[in-house]
Design a protein around this motif. Sequence first.
Motif: not given
Length: 161
Positions: A3-27
């Motif tokens: 479960y810890v590994l799953q949570i960490l993987r989800v954290l990486v995926i959510v962070s990537a989604g947030t990064g993409v949203a930051a790119y969209a905000a820049a645009a």
Amino acid sequence: MKYVLQILRVLVIVSAGTGVAAYAAAALFTVGDVIGRQIGMPIPGVIDLVQLCVLGGAWLVIPYAFLTGAHVGVDLLVESFPRALETLLRTMAGLVAIALLTLMFNYCYETFQQKLMFGDRSQQLGIPIFYFWIPLLYGVALSIVAAALAIIPTPRQETPE
């Protein structure tokens, strides 16, 4: 542990989604500024805002590349080796990446502390420069975690019969 590994993987995926949203905000800031200039209402400090969004976006997405192995590599060569050697080489590459990322984090943290101490600010809006360093530090730290996750074998789902 699973479960810890799953949570960490989800954290990486959510962070990537947030990064993409930051790119969209820049645009959106950029487009809004271009349109605003046409009607005499540009967005004040658009350069600072776009820089913060792009920098944040990049460092929030990078851990995902480590997790998925999406970085540029010599897969053609490595995949021609026997499975055991391929696994060993990928593990060694992951450990080297973790070591380098750890060094990067240490040096970046030192610079972050200097920026915090001196109180540097952006030119247009006066945003404290240490705000620019927070996504960088977070992204490097999460990249270390993602590189480690990439080395750890993923538990296989058992299919019910």
